[in-house]
Design an enzyme around this catalytic site. Sequence first.
Site, PDB file in Angstrom:
ATOM      1  N   SER A 179     -15.607  -9.404   3.791  1.00  0.00           N
ATOM      2  CA  SER A 179     -14.991 -10.194   4.863  1.00  0.00           C
ATOM      3  C   SER A 179     -15.980 -10.529   5.964  1.00  0.00           C
ATOM      4  O   SER A 179     -15.724 -11.433   6.750  1.00  0.00           O
ATOM      5  CB  SER A 179     -13.781  -9.485   5.468  1.00  0.00           C
ATOM      6  OG  SER A 179     -13.680  -8.161   5.085  1.00  0.00           O
ATOM      7  N   LYS A 199     -23.199  -2.765  -1.175  1.00  0.00           N
ATOM      8  CA  LYS A 199     -22.914  -4.017  -1.879  1.00  0.00           C
ATOM      9  C   LYS A 199     -24.176  -4.523  -2.584  1.00  0.00           C
ATOM     10  O   LYS A 199     -24.115  -4.954  -3.737  1.00  0.00           O
ATOM     11  CB  LYS A 199     -22.364  -5.068  -0.916  1.00  0.00           C
ATOM     12  CG  LYS A 199     -20.919  -4.772  -0.495  1.00  0.00           C
ATOM     13  CD  LYS A 199     -20.177  -6.026  -0.084  1.00  0.00           C
ATOM     14  CE  LYS A 199     -18.867  -5.758   0.625  1.00  0.00           C
ATOM     15  NZ  LYS A 199     -17.703  -5.545  -0.229  1.00  0.00           N
ATOM     16  N   TYR A 236      -2.111 -20.595   5.175  1.00  0.00           N
ATOM     17  CA  TYR A 236      -2.083 -19.723   3.998  1.00  0.00           C
ATOM     18  C   TYR A 236      -2.812 -18.394   4.207  1.00  0.00           C
ATOM     19  O   TYR A 236      -2.570 -17.435   3.482  1.00  0.00           O
ATOM     20  CB  TYR A 236      -2.694 -20.445   2.790  1.00  0.00           C
ATOM     21  CG  TYR A 236      -1.814 -21.540   2.210  1.00  0.00           C
ATOM     22  CD1 TYR A 236      -0.431 -21.397   2.186  1.00  0.00           C
ATOM     23  CD2 TYR A 236      -2.359 -22.697   1.688  1.00  0.00           C
ATOM     24  CE1 TYR A 236       0.376 -22.384   1.658  1.00  0.00           C
ATOM     25  CE2 TYR A 236      -1.553 -23.696   1.150  1.00  0.00           C
ATOM     26  CZ  TYR A 236      -0.187 -23.532   1.135  1.00  0.00           C
ATOM     27  OH  TYR A 236       0.613 -24.503   0.609  1.00  0.00           O
ATOM     28  N   VAL A 270     -15.993  -3.558  -3.290  1.00  0.00           N
ATOM     29  CA  VAL A 270     -16.282  -2.173  -2.894  1.00  0.00           C
ATOM     30  C   VAL A 270     -16.351  -2.111  -1.372  1.00  0.00           C
ATOM     31  O   VAL A 270     -16.123  -3.114  -0.683  1.00  0.00           O
ATOM     32  CB  VAL A 270     -17.592  -1.640  -3.539  1.00  0.00           C
ATOM     33  CG1 VAL A 270     -17.526  -1.747  -5.051  1.00  0.00           C
ATOM     34  CG2 VAL A 270     -18.819  -2.334  -2.998  1.00  0.00           C
ATOM     35  N   ASP A 291      -1.112 -29.948   1.256  1.00  0.00           N
ATOM     36  CA  ASP A 291      -1.070 -29.062   0.102  1.00  0.00           C
ATOM     37  C   ASP A 291      -1.397 -29.840  -1.178  1.00  0.00           C
ATOM     38  O   ASP A 291      -2.084 -29.347  -2.066  1.00  0.00           O
ATOM     39  CB  ASP A 291       0.303 -28.400   0.005  1.00  0.00           C
ATOM     40  CG  ASP A 291       0.341 -27.362  -1.101  1.00  0.00           C
ATOM     41  OD1 ASP A 291      -0.419 -26.391  -0.994  1.00  0.00           O
ATOM     42  OD2 ASP A 291       1.104 -27.541  -2.065  1.00  0.00           O
ATOM     43  N   ASP A 302     -14.212   1.564 -10.712  1.00  0.00           N
ATOM     44  CA  ASP A 302     -14.443   2.276  -9.460  1.00  0.00           C
ATOM     45  C   ASP A 302     -15.423   3.413  -9.762  1.00  0.00           C
ATOM     46  O   ASP A 302     -15.706   3.704 -10.938  1.00  0.00           O
ATOM     47  CB  ASP A 302     -13.124   2.835  -8.902  1.00  0.00           C
ATOM     48  CG  ASP A 302     -13.155   3.004  -7.382  1.00  0.00           C
ATOM     49  OD1 ASP A 302     -12.470   2.241  -6.683  1.00  0.00           O
ATOM     50  OD2 ASP A 302     -13.882   3.906  -6.896  1.00  0.00           O
ATOM     51  N   GLU A 337     -17.131  -2.070   2.581  1.00  0.00           N
ATOM     52  CA  GLU A 337     -17.820  -3.104   3.363  1.00  0.00           C
ATOM     53  C   GLU A 337     -19.107  -2.542   3.963  1.00  0.00           C
ATOM     54  O   GLU A 337     -19.179  -2.225   5.152  1.00  0.00           O
ATOM     55  CB  GLU A 337     -16.869  -3.620   4.460  1.00  0.00           C
ATOM     56  CG  GLU A 337     -17.364  -4.810   5.234  1.00  0.00           C
ATOM     57  CD  GLU A 337     -17.291  -6.122   4.480  1.00  0.00           C
ATOM     58  OE1 GLU A 337     -17.080  -6.121   3.259  1.00  0.00           O
ATOM     59  OE2 GLU A 337     -17.462  -7.165   5.128  1.00  0.00           O
ATOM     60  N   HIS A 367     -13.032 -14.706  -1.122  1.00  0.00           N
ATOM     61  CA  HIS A 367     -12.418 -13.892  -0.068  1.00  0.00           C
ATOM     62  C   HIS A 367     -10.905 -13.970  -0.138  1.00  0.00           C
ATOM     63  O   HIS A 367     -10.305 -14.990   0.201  1.00  0.00           O
ATOM     64  CB  HIS A 367     -12.941 -14.367   1.296  1.00  0.00           C
ATOM     65  CG  HIS A 367     -12.493 -13.510   2.433  1.00  0.00           C
ATOM     66  ND1 HIS A 367     -12.279 -13.983   3.701  1.00  0.00           N
ATOM     67  CD2 HIS A 367     -12.225 -12.180   2.486  1.00  0.00           C
ATOM     68  CE1 HIS A 367     -11.891 -12.995   4.488  1.00  0.00           C
ATOM     69  NE2 HIS A 367     -11.854 -11.904   3.776  1.00  0.00           N
TER      70      HIS A 367
HETATM   71  N1  LIG Z   1      -8.560  -4.457   3.472  1.00  0.00           N
HETATM   72  C1  LIG Z   1      -8.548  -5.698   3.889  1.00  0.00           C
HETATM   73  O1  LIG Z   1      -7.681  -6.124   4.653  1.00  0.00           O
HETATM   74  C2  LIG Z   1      -9.574  -6.674   3.376  1.00  0.00           C
HETATM   75  C3  LIG Z   1      -9.314  -8.037   3.417  1.00  0.00           C
HETATM   76  C4  LIG Z   1     -10.253  -8.923   2.896  1.00  0.00           C
HETATM   77  C5  LIG Z   1     -11.433  -8.435   2.391  1.00  0.00           C
HETATM   78  N2  LIG Z   1     -11.678  -7.106   2.392  1.00  0.00           N
HETATM   79  C6  LIG Z   1     -12.950  -6.628   1.831  1.00  0.00           C
HETATM   80  O2  LIG Z   1     -12.710  -6.123   0.525  1.00  0.00           O
HETATM   81  C7  LIG Z   1     -13.631  -5.083   0.245  1.00  0.00           C
HETATM   82  C8  LIG Z   1     -12.869  -3.841  -0.145  1.00  0.00           C
HETATM   83  O3  LIG Z   1     -12.035  -3.460   0.900  1.00  0.00           O
HETATM   84  P1  LIG Z   1     -10.826  -2.462   0.722  1.00  0.00           P
HETATM   85  O4  LIG Z   1     -10.028  -2.550   1.953  1.00  0.00           O
HETATM   86  O5  LIG Z   1     -10.200  -2.681  -0.594  1.00  0.00           O
HETATM   87  O6  LIG Z   1     -11.595  -1.060   0.714  1.00  0.00           O
HETATM   88  P2  LIG Z   1     -11.137   0.346   0.137  1.00  0.00           P
HETATM   89  O7  LIG Z   1     -11.892   1.350   0.895  1.00  0.00           O
HETATM   90  O8  LIG Z   1      -9.658   0.423   0.062  1.00  0.00           O
HETATM   91  O9  LIG Z   1     -11.661   0.319  -1.368  1.00  0.00           O
HETATM   92  C9  LIG Z   1     -13.001   0.355  -1.717  1.00  0.00           C
HETATM   93  C10 LIG Z   1     -13.085   0.953  -3.115  1.00  0.00           C
HETATM   94  O10 LIG Z   1     -14.402   0.759  -3.593  1.00  0.00           O
HETATM   95  C11 LIG Z   1     -14.762   1.909  -4.315  1.00  0.00           C
HETATM   96  N3  LIG Z   1     -16.209   1.949  -4.435  1.00  0.00           N
HETATM   97  C12 LIG Z   1     -17.127   2.329  -3.547  1.00  0.00           C
HETATM   98  N4  LIG Z   1     -18.374   2.200  -4.075  1.00  0.00           N
HETATM   99  C13 LIG Z   1     -18.220   1.693  -5.311  1.00  0.00           C
HETATM  100  C14 LIG Z   1     -19.110   1.334  -6.362  1.00  0.00           C
HETATM  101  N5  LIG Z   1     -20.410   1.493  -6.231  1.00  0.00           N
HETATM  102  N6  LIG Z   1     -18.571   0.817  -7.493  1.00  0.00           N
HETATM  103  C15 LIG Z   1     -17.252   0.698  -7.647  1.00  0.00           C
HETATM  104  N7  LIG Z   1     -16.375   1.047  -6.696  1.00  0.00           N
HETATM  105  C16 LIG Z   1     -16.847   1.524  -5.548  1.00  0.00           C
HETATM  106  C17 LIG Z   1     -14.156   3.066  -3.551  1.00  0.00           C
HETATM  107  O11 LIG Z   1     -14.022   4.229  -4.353  1.00  0.00           O
HETATM  108  C18 LIG Z   1     -12.819   2.460  -3.151  1.00  0.00           C
HETATM  109  O12 LIG Z   1     -11.823   2.730  -4.135  1.00  0.00           O
HETATM  110  C19 LIG Z   1     -14.493  -4.929   1.486  1.00  0.00           C
HETATM  111  O13 LIG Z   1     -15.642  -5.695   1.323  1.00  0.00           O
HETATM  112  C20 LIG Z   1     -13.614  -5.523   2.575  1.00  0.00           C
HETATM  113  O14 LIG Z   1     -14.339  -6.022   3.655  1.00  0.00           O
HETATM  114  C21 LIG Z   1     -10.776  -6.203   2.857  1.00  0.00           C
END
Ligand SMILES: NC(=O)c1ccc[n+]([C@@H]2O[C@H](COP(=O)([O-])OP(=O)(O)OC[C@H]3O[C@@H](n4cnc5c(N)ncnc54)[C@H](O)[C@@H]3O)[C@@H](O)[C@H]2O)c1
Length: 717
Positions: free
Chosen positions: A430, A408, A660, A401, A296, A344, A403, A451
Amino acid sequence: MYQGKAFTLTRLPDGMAELTFDLQGESVNKFNLLAVSELGDVLTALEQAADIKGLLVTSAKEAFVVGADIMEFGEVFAKGPEGITDHLAENNRNFCRLEDLPFPVVVAINGFALGGGMEFCLACDYRVASERAKLGLPETKLGILPGWGGTVRLPRLVGVDTAVEWIASGKENDAPAALTARVVDAVVAPDKLREAAVFTLQQCITGKLDYHARREQKKAPLQLNFIESMMAFETSKAFVGAQAGRNYPSPVTAIKAMQKAADKSRDEALQIEAEAFAKVAQTPTAQALTGIFVSDQLLGKKAKSWEKKVDKKVSRAAVLGAGIMGGGIAYQSALKGVPIKMKDIAQQGIDLGLAEANKLLSKRVERKRMTAHEMGEVLNRIEPALTYDGFDQVEMVVEAVVENPKVKHSVLAEVEARVSADTIITSNTSTISISYLAKALQRPENFCGMHFFNPVSLMPLVEVIRGEQTSDNAIARTVAYANAMGKKPIVVKDCPGFLVNRVLFPYFAGFSMLVRDGVDYQRIDKVMETWGWPMGPAYLLDVVGIDTAVHAEKVMAEGYPERMQRDFTAAIDVLFAAGRLGQKNQQGFYDYQTDKKGKPEKRPSETALALVKESMTGNLEITDEDIVARMMIPMATELARCLEEGIVETAAEADMALVYGTGFPPFRGGVLRWIDQLGAAKFCAMAESFRDLGPLYLPPANLTDFAANNKKFYGWK
Ligand SMILES: NC(=O)c1ccc[n+]([C@@H]2O[C@H](COP(=O)([O-])OP(=O)(O)OC[C@H]3O[C@@H](n4cnc5c(N)ncnc54)[C@H](O)[C@@H]3O)[C@@H](O)[C@H]2O)c1
């Protein structure tokens, strides 16, 4: 009177002397080998000076003394039980000589007095602390126990209950709490500390304070009768043992040492403590936990060196997407003082993001970790937005936003056109390649992965992912921002799954194969939880989301077809097809019900068990040990491969990423350290016995080389 590299001894008026700890070339005072040896010389000087009436002990650093030098532990512990007790004995002699000086000793505690630093204070007659001081004996958190008299002097000074609480919890206590517990004798404002300590010393010199009585109390056996002693120690052993769990034995060992030494005088008690210390110091747990501490520190150093390269601090940030992750990121940034725009496309998304932040902050207020006023301030730092207005003012953007590569790409290009030319844009994807996402950008050098892990507020890790064209500046600013958010950034190279998912999915593959072969997933969960994981793989898949896992697994199979392509229908496929998505819809491998506290409560599910049973093609009888092996080998071989390929720079970072990012059990010190503890040869032989399960069970070249040449990922640490 004495001038060394750690200690200075000077005369003060009225026959007093001052011993100042100021370790040269270090930002903090610690008892390294040099300081221990110098303290011996200082004590000789003090014992020989005939005209000293009292000693004031001070620190010239902001922290008083942070403890022993943990970086030296490896060398010391490698000497075996005798070497360890010899090492302890040297400073124990020092502290006893300090306690036996023919004049009173008062210490002025200006900042952190932890571990050996706190034990140094306990050897003094009176302790005066600044309001800023923090005191504690954190040794049990490292799998060891106080070895310089902490278990001896603390119970004799303040009683068994407080001593047990301080030592077994290892927690830091602020000065008022230390005063209430009678661990310190007075607490004063920082600018009054010296004056107050000198005054206390004068009172000792004039006889108004009886320092002799204090000494006698610390040197005598504990003042408890047999029944009291039984009650105090037996009750606490049961309670602490249940709290710490069987994987963390040192808190109970510390209590046992206190109990065994209860009817002994100081010197005999110190001997008992030393023996207990030598015993725990030799355990793999101590090795692992001190190793984690050292790793750490390395993470911290690396992050700091990135911070030095930062061209601009992040004073304003923006997050795109106010979903689970975006909401969490906005909360964390605002909590740590960096204002953030949360954009959003839908008001509904923003409402959800704000509601999440509100919920987390309200909990803090409820637990008195924050005032309602402070909560308001944090919320004010989150600026909801449906447009890009004001984006030219931010130094950092985190895209979170949905995935979907197309979405993206378009969102990244859109935001790039609205920010200033040197804004760093990052993605929280992710599964999508950072270099691929960068193709949408005019300035790919200003782009990298950032990430976070779910839930953002709780998971310490942030993978900072370097794409093909990412500049050092982009990495530096992203690392600095992650640091500012109170997270642990680790820089990794772009590859499918980055580091954590790349090794987590082989672990899930191991799980799928076990279930395919007929092993009950509830049993697998139990076995892996007993092994130390906070949750077993089926439970973890429910938390991740079965749909997310199915999708991510496909991406991994495309990225590493030779190892991760699956040729059978797995339990997650069956559950996914049945619409069981995990905790998010309250049904996955288990059923979930929201409990009174609003937390999902896990229950066995007959439906899931029946569905999964259909996908089983075997009827394997297997030992718990083999379940662990079949689960852990794919993760371990893949992690070793990541190190070999330079996806992550060091074994320490590889291991810490899992601790972590996934909650890998700290007492095992990391996956690579687990291989070290087994021995690479034994690991490779074990992997070999499962080679029929496919290439995830084949060790990469670095491991076979380690096995052939008896090498390790870590030195002792
Ligand atoms: N949920 C998890 O466990 C996790 C962990 C690590 C990384 N991620 C990554 O984080 C990202 C988001 O995941 P999440 O789980 O929060 O998804 P989510 O579906 O909860 O949220 C996505 C949000 O993005 C918004 N959105 C869509 N298009 C948009 C745009 N053009 N501009 C602005 N906002 C927009 C949607 O309205 C929604 O509120 C993804 O890439 C996912 O792979 C997720």
